[in-house]
Design an enzyme around this catalytic site. Structure first.
Site, PDB file in Angstrom:
ATOM      1  N   TRP A 127     -15.445  -4.908  14.374  1.00  0.00           N
ATOM      2  CA  TRP A 127     -15.525  -3.477  14.699  1.00  0.00           C
ATOM      3  C   TRP A 127     -16.689  -2.884  13.891  1.00  0.00           C
ATOM      4  O   TRP A 127     -16.730  -3.059  12.665  1.00  0.00           O
ATOM      5  CB  TRP A 127     -14.197  -2.821  14.307  1.00  0.00           C
ATOM      6  CG  TRP A 127     -14.086  -1.369  14.628  1.00  0.00           C
ATOM      7  CD1 TRP A 127     -14.383  -0.762  15.809  1.00  0.00           C
ATOM      8  CD2 TRP A 127     -13.620  -0.337  13.739  1.00  0.00           C
ATOM      9  NE1 TRP A 127     -14.131   0.585  15.715  1.00  0.00           N
ATOM     10  CE2 TRP A 127     -13.662   0.876  14.452  1.00  0.00           C
ATOM     11  CE3 TRP A 127     -13.179  -0.319  12.416  1.00  0.00           C
ATOM     12  CZ2 TRP A 127     -13.287   2.083  13.890  1.00  0.00           C
ATOM     13  CZ3 TRP A 127     -12.792   0.885  11.857  1.00  0.00           C
ATOM     14  CH2 TRP A 127     -12.849   2.071  12.589  1.00  0.00           C
ATOM     15  N   ASP A 208      -6.499  -6.265   9.360  1.00  0.00           N
ATOM     16  CA  ASP A 208      -6.594  -4.990  10.075  1.00  0.00           C
ATOM     17  C   ASP A 208      -5.783  -5.153  11.357  1.00  0.00           C
ATOM     18  O   ASP A 208      -6.131  -5.959  12.220  1.00  0.00           O
ATOM     19  CB  ASP A 208      -8.070  -4.688  10.399  1.00  0.00           C
ATOM     20  CG  ASP A 208      -8.243  -3.331  11.066  1.00  0.00           C
ATOM     21  OD1 ASP A 208      -7.229  -2.658  11.359  1.00  0.00           O
ATOM     22  OD2 ASP A 208      -9.408  -2.939  11.287  1.00  0.00           O
ATOM     23  N   ALA A 210      -4.595  -2.955  14.325  1.00  0.00           N
ATOM     24  CA  ALA A 210      -4.719  -1.637  14.956  1.00  0.00           C
ATOM     25  C   ALA A 210      -4.127  -1.616  16.363  1.00  0.00           C
ATOM     26  O   ALA A 210      -4.083  -0.563  16.994  1.00  0.00           O
ATOM     27  CB  ALA A 210      -6.196  -1.239  15.019  1.00  0.00           C
ATOM     28  N   LYS A 243      -3.079   3.732  18.476  1.00  0.00           N
ATOM     29  CA  LYS A 243      -3.025   3.177  19.823  1.00  0.00           C
ATOM     30  C   LYS A 243      -1.592   2.938  20.271  1.00  0.00           C
ATOM     31  O   LYS A 243      -1.220   3.323  21.372  1.00  0.00           O
ATOM     32  CB  LYS A 243      -3.791   1.855  19.898  1.00  0.00           C
ATOM     33  CG  LYS A 243      -5.000   1.755  18.997  1.00  0.00           C
ATOM     34  CD  LYS A 243      -6.252   2.367  19.569  1.00  0.00           C
ATOM     35  CE  LYS A 243      -7.261   2.554  18.457  1.00  0.00           C
ATOM     36  NZ  LYS A 243      -8.635   2.581  18.847  1.00  0.00           N
TER      37      LYS A 243
END
Ligand code: LMR
Length: 394
Positions: A127, A208, A210, A243
């Site tokens: 990202w 991470d 997400a 999300k």
């Protein structure tokens, strides 16, 4: 003083949002920023979120400060969601943060404080904001190979070779599930290999996560993160609620840092609270309260899980239909990877020129590295996208 300011590099994903808005074409297709959209192109407020907001509005008696780490009930609920019973709760220090990005930023600052010379290893690609924040903080960074451009799958041999170079005490950033931007993910056996290698190297993982719930389901998606937490004496986990709860603008995330021994855990918890205080004092509460309300109420939680599962199945269905359409148009299995990838994104492997031609000639907006947001599609736009992909020769 402001005359000394220099232009800052534009964020690739966010500038694409602006370019899409400015495009007058009615049949334009937005496959840019990672936001879930339903078949009508809306990003709905989830049913359980609406119900939780109503309950909070009715029952909340005060908006006075929580604690520097946020509401402990949020930390408990999120630790349960992400880690299950993989580790004892007393190994986990946790603070609420403004979104997953806030958690990443606090993790980097924690690393800088605890081990100033440690290199942070990120996947190539990752990202873009991971790299942007690391550079902004002037921290040592290295990249490990991740994506095989030919197969559009994980380059496991390259990844293992690069991670074999990690020095003891270095931090390795791993995407817990639904890799952003590629959509290609490590198989469970590959996770085992990565964990064994990183343990042998004395590395500290930073996961991470997400997109929990967007890949193969809430439990399956958390599997690798849980395996990491159980395997390492020290690790960090940055989780986002943007999300999977669809509460992007509420900025709701959490940083968990795991250690061993009560004294260390206490100091770690105090350090995380200190870092919150330095950066923004108290973390935002509204989104965290929504999440806690949902996760601690069996009926709301069941409804949230079922709506999230429907979103996941919708994205999975779009992947199948797009892969099928491209198979029909190209008479080949070249795009079969689309059905194998997981989460919102797939990097389709088009060149920057081909991505530009799709935007210019077909009104298709994807990130310059050819990452597309699958959730930006619907059954009506898939044929147009497939035609554009083939027309530009991708
Ligand atoms: C994305 O990758 O599109 C999202 O995580 C949104 C963002 O902040 O970049």
């Amino acid at each position: 003083m402001f005359e000394h300011l220099k232009d800052q590099p534009a964020d690739k994903i966010l500038s694409l949002m602006a370019a899409f808005r400015a495009d007058p074409r009615e049949d334009k297709i937005d496959l840019g920023v990672g936001v879930y959209k339903d078949a009508t192109g809306q990003t709905p407020v989830m049913r359980a979120v609406k119900a939780a907001e109503r309950r909070i509005w009715e029952e909340q008696q005060t908006k006075s400060y929580t604690g520097l780490a946020g509401d402990p009930a949020f930390a408990d609920a999120m630790t349960g969601l992400v880690l299950g019973d993989a580790v004892p709760r007393d190994r986990v220090a946790a603070v609420a943060t403004p979104g997953g990005t806030g958690a990443i930023r606090q993790a980097f600052e924690l690393i800088r404080m605890a081990a100033p010379g440690a290199t942070v290893w990120v996947s190539d690609p990752t990202w873009p904001n991971h790299l942007s924040i690391l550079r902004y903080l002037d921290m040592p960074v290295a990249e490990y190979r991740y994506f095989d451009a030919a197969t559009r799958d994980v380059d496991l041999a390259g990844l293992l070779a690069d991670l074999a170079q990690v020095a003891p005490g270095d931090v390795v950033l791993l995407h817990g599930c639904c890799h952003n931007p590629t959509g290609a993910n490590l198989a469970p056996a590959a996770w085992d290999e990565v964990i064994a290698l990183l343990r042998a190297r004395g590395a500290v993982p930073l996961v991470d996560i997400a997109y929990q719930g967007f890949g193969d389901g809430l439990q399956a998606d958390a599997g690798p993160t849980r395996a990491v937490a159980a395997a390492f004496g020290e690790c960090m986990i940055a989780a986002s609620c943007s999300k999977n709860f669809g509460i992007y603008r509420e900025r709701t995330g959490i940083l968990m840092a795991l250690t061993e021994g009560a004294a260390r855990q206490e100091r770690l918890q105090a350090t995380l609270a200190f870092l919150n205080r330095q950066n923004y004092s108290f973390p935002p509460d509204h989104g965290a309260r929504i999440v806690t309300t949902i996760l601690t109420d069996p009926a709301l939680r069941k409804d949230w899980e079922s709506e999230l599962d429907a979103m996941r199945r919708n994205m999975q269905g779009l992947r199948q239909v797009l892969a099928g359409e491209l198979q029909r148009l190209t008479n080949s299995d070249r795009f079969g990877f689309l059905a194998r990838h997981r989460g919102m994104f797939s990097r389709i492997g088009a060149s920057p020129e081909q991505v530009e031609a799709m935007r210019r000639d077909h009104g298709v907006y994807m990130v310059g590295d050819s990452r597309m947001n699958i959730a930006g599609l619907n059954e009506a736009t898939i044929p147009a996208l497939a035609k554009a992909i083939v027309a530009v020769g991708a």
